[in-house]
Design a protein around this motif. Structure first.
Motif, short mmCIF file in Angstrom:
data_model
loop_
_atom_site.label_atom_id
_atom_site.label_comp_id
_atom_site.label_asym_id
_atom_site.label_seq_id
_atom_site.Cartn_x
_atom_site.Cartn_y
_atom_site.Cartn_z
N GLN A 270 24.61 9.60 -6.60
CA GLN A 270 25.27 10.47 -7.58
C GLN A 270 25.09 9.93 -8.99
OE1 GLN A 270 26.63 13.33 -6.55
NE2 GLN A 270 26.03 12.76 -4.46
N SER A 271 24.37 8.81 -9.09
CA SER A 271 24.18 8.16 -10.38
C SER A 271 23.10 8.88 -11.18
CB SER A 271 23.79 6.69 -10.18
OG SER A 271 23.42 6.10 -11.41
N ASP A 272 23.26 8.84 -12.52
CA ASP A 272 22.23 9.42 -13.39
C ASP A 272 21.21 8.37 -13.82
OD1 ASP A 272 23.80 7.89 -15.04
OD2 ASP A 272 24.22 9.47 -16.51
N ASP A 273 21.32 7.15 -13.24
CA ASP A 273 20.38 6.09 -13.57
C ASP A 273 19.01 6.43 -12.99
OD1 ASP A 273 19.66 3.29 -14.41
OD2 ASP A 273 19.30 3.12 -12.25
N PRO A 274 17.96 6.48 -13.82
CA PRO A 274 16.64 6.88 -13.31
C PRO A 274 16.09 5.95 -12.25
CG PRO A 274 16.48 6.03 -15.57
CD PRO A 274 17.93 6.21 -15.27
N HIS A 275 16.36 4.65 -12.37
CA HIS A 275 15.86 3.70 -11.37
C HIS A 275 16.50 3.96 -10.00
CE1 HIS A 275 15.16 1.69 -15.25
NE2 HIS A 275 14.12 1.13 -14.67
N THR A 276 17.79 4.25 -10.01
CA THR A 276 18.51 4.51 -8.76
C THR A 276 18.01 5.80 -8.12
OG1 THR A 276 20.46 3.40 -9.67
CG2 THR A 276 20.80 4.77 -7.73
N LYS A 277 17.73 6.79 -8.94
CA LYS A 277 17.21 8.05 -8.41
C LYS A 277 15.85 7.84 -7.75
CE LYS A 277 19.56 11.26 -11.55
NZ LYS A 277 19.37 12.30 -12.59
N ILE A 278 15.03 7.02 -8.36
CA ILE A 278 13.71 6.73 -7.78
C ILE A 278 13.88 6.07 -6.41
CG2 ILE A 278 11.65 5.29 -8.01
CD1 ILE A 278 11.86 5.72 -11.05
N MET A 279 14.75 5.05 -6.35
CA MET A 279 14.93 4.32 -5.09
C MET A 279 15.54 5.21 -4.01
SD MET A 279 13.57 1.43 -5.16
CE MET A 279 14.15 1.15 -3.49
N ALA A 280 16.45 6.07 -4.36
CA ALA A 280 17.05 6.96 -3.37
C ALA A 280 16.00 7.93 -2.82
CB ALA A 280 18.21 7.73 -3.99
N GLY A 281 15.15 8.43 -3.70
CA GLY A 281 14.10 9.34 -3.25
C GLY A 281 13.12 8.68 -2.30
N GLN B 58 0.79 -1.22 0.00
CA GLN B 58 0.00 0.00 0.00
C GLN B 58 0.83 1.28 0.00
OE1 GLN B 58 -2.93 -0.11 3.20
NE2 GLN B 58 -3.17 -2.33 3.00
N GLY B 59 2.03 1.21 0.52
CA GLY B 59 2.82 2.42 0.68
C GLY B 59 2.29 3.25 1.83
N ASP B 60 2.63 4.52 1.82
CA ASP B 60 2.14 5.44 2.85
C ASP B 60 1.87 6.77 2.15
OD1 ASP B 60 1.83 7.30 4.95
OD2 ASP B 60 3.07 6.09 6.29
N VAL B 61 0.60 7.00 1.85
CA VAL B 61 0.23 8.19 1.09
C VAL B 61 0.59 9.47 1.84
CG1 VAL B 61 -1.70 9.45 0.06
CG2 VAL B 61 -1.65 6.95 -0.04
N ASP B 62 0.40 9.49 3.13
CA ASP B 62 0.66 10.70 3.92
C ASP B 62 2.13 11.12 3.85
OD1 ASP B 62 -1.99 10.74 4.65
OD2 ASP B 62 -1.66 9.68 6.55
N ARG B 63 3.01 10.13 3.73
CA ARG B 63 4.45 10.46 3.66
C ARG B 63 4.99 10.43 2.24
NH1 ARG B 63 7.73 6.73 7.51
NH2 ARG B 63 6.14 5.16 7.02
N GLY B 64 4.13 10.23 1.29
CA GLY B 64 4.56 10.22 -0.11
C GLY B 64 5.36 8.99 -0.48
N ILE B 65 5.09 7.86 0.18
CA ILE B 65 5.81 6.62 -0.09
C ILE B 65 4.92 5.72 -0.96
CG2 ILE B 65 6.89 4.57 0.90
CD1 ILE B 65 7.29 6.20 3.49
N PRO B 66 5.34 5.42 -2.19
CA PRO B 66 4.52 4.56 -3.05
C PRO B 66 4.65 3.10 -2.64
CG PRO B 66 6.55 5.10 -4.16
CD PRO B 66 6.56 5.88 -2.87
N ALA B 67 3.69 2.29 -3.03
CA ALA B 67 3.75 0.85 -2.77
C ALA B 67 4.90 0.23 -3.56
CB ALA B 67 2.43 0.20 -3.17
#
Length: 269
Positions: free
Chosen positions: A225-236, A175-184
């Motif tokens: 520091q990676s420009d990989d989009p998947h890594t940026k998503i996971m770090a966020g 489910q994630g956590d909508v209040d904290r902006g965490i996607p499932a």
């Protein structure tokens, strides 16, 4: 007498005129020049390479760029070839991709595309790991896909989740956590944790909890520091998780198993 002198003068004059005419006229070419239509390049032809153009070098057969040749030559991964190449991987990841040391991820069942992409990232330096960078350097793109194909054929051994963390981990994963902006988590990794090969989302089911926890903590603390989009998503996403969240999700993934679907029951009349 006068007639002889006149005849001699006329003869001399004719000889001189003939000599002058021969000197002034250009020498006749050995062969007639090519007609204008032949001498000019044909429409659409390259005058420097068109073989029909007199005096010009023959046209060379066009060749595809090196990158295009490499892409065309790449074949789908060969699991049989990958088995022999995976011998060196077995020391850390296990010969069947089920590592016994939780600091090394399980590769069994991981999709080919993800493994090949990660090996390429290690080779290029986009993903930093001194050990893996050294192993990836001599690999060709075909080697990477062969290795991926081999480990994809293996079955990941089931792990055990901490029951005290299952509820929290399951909620975040599904489910994630909508209040904290965490996607499932399953939005990318699938409800069964098998990932998405086409999008290069990895399999996470049955992965060592300690390995997952270490990866999430690294993204949480250091970002990327990676420009990989998947890594940026996971770090966020990781930066929005606290320590309990990370521990719960990691434990839940180790205990997440997928049973083979049972055969559909025959319809009753």
């Amino acid at each position: 007498m006068k007639f002889r002198h006149a005849a001699a003068a006329i003869t001399a004059l004719l000889v001189m005129n003939a000599a002058a005419a021969q000197t002034a006229a250009p020498a006749k070419p050995a062969s007639a020049p090519a007609p204008a239509a032949t001498a000019e390049a044909k429409p659409g032809a390259n005058a420097a390479t068109d073989p029909a153009t007199p005096g010009m070098p023959k046209a060379e057969t066009p060749t595809a760029p090196a990158g295009a040749e490499a892409t065309a030559a790449l074949k789908p991964g060969d699991a049989t070839a990958g088995q022999g190449k995976a011998a060196v991987c077995g020391a850390c990841h296990g010969m069947d991709g089920n590592s016994t040391d939780p600091q090394y991820p399980r590769l069994a069942g991981q999709n080919e595309q993800y493994i090949a992409a990660q090996l390429a990232a290690f080779k290029s330096g986009k993903r930093m790991n001194p050990i893996m960078m050294g192993f990836a350097q001599p690999l060709s793109e075909q080697d990477m896909h062969d290795l991926g194909a081999y480990f994809a054929t293996k079955t990941s051994l089931p792990g055990v989740a901490d029951q005290a963390l299952v509820d929290q981990g399951q909620t975040l994963y599904r489910q994630g956590d909508v209040d904290r902006g965490i996607p499932a988590c399953m939005a990318c990794h699938g409800p069964d944790g098998r990932g998405n090969p086409g999008a290069h989302y990895p399999q996470v089911t049955s992965q060592h909890a300690k390995y997952v926890e270490a990866r999430l903590k690294a993204w949480h603390d250091n970002g990327t520091q990676s420009d990989d989009p998947h890594t940026k998503i996971m770090a966020g996403i990781a930066q929005k998780l606290d320590e309990k969240d990370i521990a719960a999700v990691a434990s839940y993934l180790e205990g997440l198993h997928t049973n083979e679907p049972a055969a559909a029951a025959p319809a009753t009349p």
